[in-house]
Motif scaffolding. Structure first.
Motif, short mmCIF file in Angstrom:
data_model
loop_
_atom_site.label_atom_id
_atom_site.label_comp_id
_atom_site.label_asym_id
_atom_site.label_seq_id
_atom_site.Cartn_x
_atom_site.Cartn_y
_atom_site.Cartn_z
N GLU A 110 0.82 -1.20 0.00
CA GLU A 110 0.00 0.00 0.00
C GLU A 110 0.86 1.26 0.00
N ILE A 111 2.03 1.17 0.65
CA ILE A 111 3.00 2.27 0.62
C ILE A 111 4.39 1.67 0.56
N TYR A 112 5.34 2.52 0.19
CA TYR A 112 6.74 2.11 0.13
C TYR A 112 7.56 3.07 0.99
N PHE A 113 8.57 2.50 1.68
CA PHE A 113 9.48 3.29 2.49
C PHE A 113 10.86 3.29 1.85
N ALA A 114 11.62 4.39 2.13
CA ALA A 114 12.96 4.48 1.60
C ALA A 114 13.92 3.54 2.32
N SER A 115 13.62 3.19 3.58
CA SER A 115 14.50 2.28 4.32
C SER A 115 13.70 1.62 5.44
N GLU A 116 14.28 0.54 6.01
CA GLU A 116 13.65 -0.14 7.15
C GLU A 116 13.54 0.80 8.36
N GLU A 117 14.54 1.66 8.49
CA GLU A 117 14.53 2.56 9.64
C GLU A 117 13.27 3.40 9.67
N PHE A 118 12.85 3.93 8.47
CA PHE A 118 11.65 4.75 8.44
C PHE A 118 10.40 3.90 8.62
N ALA A 119 10.44 2.68 8.15
CA ALA A 119 9.29 1.79 8.36
C ALA A 119 9.09 1.52 9.85
N ARG A 120 10.17 1.21 10.55
CA ARG A 120 10.06 0.95 11.99
C ARG A 120 9.73 2.23 12.76
N THR A 121 10.33 3.34 12.33
CA THR A 121 10.05 4.61 13.02
C THR A 121 8.57 4.95 12.97
#
Length: 674
Positions: free
Chosen positions: A656-667
């Motif tokens: 549904e969305i994409y993140f630039a990195s895992e860090e932003f996904a977890r944040t």
């Protein structure tokens, strides 16, 4: 021949033994049984001989021992001697003996038998005294100046405490005098008074009473009954002679019959006299074991002289029995007695009672010789005939009523209260009936208030949805038109969204997020409405992803996409970036990364990218399976999970969305899904 002689000798021996036994039985008398008269004779003879015999104070004998009362007596020329096994044999003579016999002696007085021989008192040979066996420890004390006087009970105990005949009060100058519940006696040095109801002394001189404050005066049924009889005139009074022994009544009561009446006693009420028609009326309703209880005072003058008598009793409603020769003995109790007494009793305007009270529902009525008294239990009001008397009874306390009644205005006549027993009565049963009604009213009120609150919240949520739709999709609300700014700003402030950075010389205004972007990696975000899941109700909590024990806790909706605090560092200024793309499925938008630019309520997300100005998230491309350039991390807002390239399930997930990195996904509260 020798055998015959042996048999003859045996027979003669046996006959001799039998004759000896018979002879012994004829001449040896059985032991004599104890004879009370002989015992009394022996005791009196021994006491007489000890006093000097014929040459002593008693002189020669006059006749033999004779029974008297509970013991025996014997007369002598100069006195008498009396005996019981309990008291022994003791003598008295002269004025002391005369006083004793004038009160009934050992047979009819309440003094009992003498416990000591008559002898001189503590004041010297000119005084004589003897003590007696009655429980209240009476004494007869004589001096030539005062004569023989009896001192007994509480007065004798107080006299002894103050020094007796050698003390400050001196010797008794008069016999005791009764005035109702108060008995007093004069001495040569003062006076003693005892109140049998409140158990208190008074003295003359007054200062003597301080020495008597801790004096204990025991009371027993026999002494109390004897005192009540003396107060009523003794053997010569209306009670006359005793009629049988004292008897028990109930647990702690006692009674004593006399020829002209009865005395009833309890420790609480004391001993009180009831006679004549008052006694007949009393016993007709059960006597001391009926609902009137024990008498609390001896029968007395009812206020009309010899033409009335009254007795009071211990029941809770304070009943009395009032007697007159015209109407006989009548019971007056409860409200009738309270109102009648308040108006002056028999000497007041109502006069003497004519008959017992009657009841009609809640109304109690009693007729008196000069009027009528009524009381309504439901209203607590008195009514009278004559009517003007009722005003004097307003607010009068009524003994024996279970529920106190509030003061009420008296009615003008007894006839007005005849039908009041049909009136509405407010009582505790009605209060109990109201409890379930009040509970139901409370529940209904609570439900209505809750429903109204829910409707207001739903209405507010629907209004906010409309604002969001207009801010996001309606052309009139787009930034280039300038319309809808107030609504979008209120919505953003309500839900904590970012506002676009202000224009400045260093950072030009961002482009319209709905217009095509110059960035080749971004998608065409034309104002095409995207179907999204139904928004949750304002009353529902948003579903949040559940993190594992070692993973960060999922963020609440207003915390999603919030960037971590950047480390302080110097950065070169860069060109302003366009606003973030609208995120479908969550009520907020993502702020662009603008270096050193002020933001709205939330700070912009900062990442360390080679090329500055890129956002942390990206919406899917037309092909949902392909990741936008620079946004390799897939995320699903429904489950709160994210996947990285090469992880299990990555290729199968429709992001549904994409993140630039895992860090932003977890944040932003997402949890690794592989």
């Amino acid at each position: 021949m020798s055998g015959r002689r042996t048999l003859l000798r045996t027979a003669l021996a046996r006959a001799t033994v039998g004759l000896a036994v018979v002879a012994a039985s004829l001449f040896v008398a059985p032991p004599a049984s104890a004879d009370p008269a002989s015992e009394a004779n022996d005791a009196i003879t021994a006491a007489y001989d000890g006093s000097g015999g014929p040459g002593g104070p008693l002189g020669v004998r006059e006749g033999g021992v004779y029974p008297v009362g509970a013991g025996f007596g014997q007369n002598f020329a100069a006195g008498k001697m009396f005996f019981t096994p309990a008291t022994g044999a003791h003598w008295m003579q002269g004025a002391v003996l005369e006083k004793y016999e004038s009160l009934g002696g050992p047979a009819d007085s309440d003094l009992g038998f003498p416990t000591i021989d008559e002898g001189p008192g503590r004041v010297g040979p000119d005084s004589r005294n003897t003590t007696f066996s009655a429980p209240d420890k009476p004494v007869i004390f004589w001096t030539p100046a005062t004569g023989a006087r009896v001192v007994r009970g509480a007065l004798n105990a107080a006299w002894d405490r103050l020094g007796g005949s050698a003390g400050v009060l001196g010797v008794p100058a008069e016999d005791e005098v009764y005035r109702g519940d108060v008995v007093s006696q004069k001495f040569t040095g003062g006076e003693l008074t005892w109140n049998r109801k409140d158990k208190t002394f008074t003295t003359v001189p007054p200062g003597l009473v301080d020495q008597l404050r801790d004096l204990s005066v025991p009371e027993d049924a026999e002494s109390a009954i004897a005192a009540a009889r003396r107060a009523a005139g003794g053997p010569l009074g209306p009670l006359g002679a005793k009629d049988g022994p004292q008897y028990a009544i109930g647990d702690d009561g006692a009674g004593q019959n006399f020829a002209g009446g009865k005395i009833f006693y309890t420790p609480q009420t004391g001993a009180n006299v009831v006679t004549g028609q008052v006694l007949e009326k009393y016993e007709s309703v059960g006597g001391p074991e009926g609902d009137l209880g024990f008498p609390t005072s001896s029968e007395a003058d009812g206020g009309l002289g010899s033409n009335s008598r009254i007795g009071t009793f211990a029941a809770e409603d304070r009943p009395v029995i009032f007697w007159t020769p015209d109407y006989g003995a009548v019971i007056v109790r409860g409200a009738m007695n309270a109102g009648w007494a308040k108006l002056g009793g028999a000497k007041g305007p109502l006069g003497a009672p004519v008959a017992d009270q009657t009841e009609n529902g809640d109304v109690v009525t009693q007729r008196f010789s000069e009027g009528v008294l009524s009381y309504n239990r439901s209203t607590g009001r008195f009514s009278t005939e004559p009517a003007e008397l009722a005003a004097q009874l307003a607010g009068l306390e009524v003994p024996g009523e279970e529920v106190p009644k509030a003061p009420a205005t008296p009615s003008s006549s007894a006839a007005e209260d005849d039908g009041e027993w049909l009136s509405w009565r407010w009582n505790w049963w009605w209060l109990l009936a109201l409890i379930p009604v009040l509970i139901i009213v409370g529940l209904v009120t609570g439900a209505v208030l809750w429903s109204r609150r829910r409707d207001r919240r739903d209405e507010r949520f629907r209004d906010d949805e409309d604002i969001f739709d207009r801010a996001m999709y309606e052309p009139a609300a787009r930034p280039e038109s300038g319309e809808g700014d107030d609504e979008r700003r209120r919505f953003a402030e309500t839900y904590g969204f970012h506002e676009s950075p202000p224009e400045s010389a260093a950072a030009p205004a961002p482009a319209d997020p709905f217009a095509p972007q110059d960035d080749p990696d971004s998608v065409d975000t034309a104002p095409t409405r995207i179907e999204e899941p139904r928004p949750q109700s304002a009353l529902e909590e948003p579903s949040l992803p559940v993190s594992g024990p070692d993973e960060p806790s999922p963020a609440r909706p207003e915390e999603l996409f919030r960037q971590p605090e950047p480390e302080p560092a110097e950065r070169e200024p860069g060109p302003a970036q366009p606003e973030a793309e609208a995120f479908v499925g969550a009520p907020f938008v993502v702020a662009p990364f603008v270096e050193d630019a002020p933001s709205g309520r939330h700070a912009a997300i900062d990442i360390d990218e080679p090329t500055p100005g890129r956002t942390a998230i990206h919406l899917p491309l037309d092909d949902s399976g392909a990741a936008p350039a620079g946004y390799p991390v897939k995320a699903d807002t429904r489950t709160g999970l994210y996947w990285t390239p090469g992880s299990r399930g990555y290729d199968d997930v429709a992001a549904e969305i994409y993140f630039a990195s895992e860090e932003f996904a977890r944040t932003n509260g997402f949890v690794r899904g592989d």
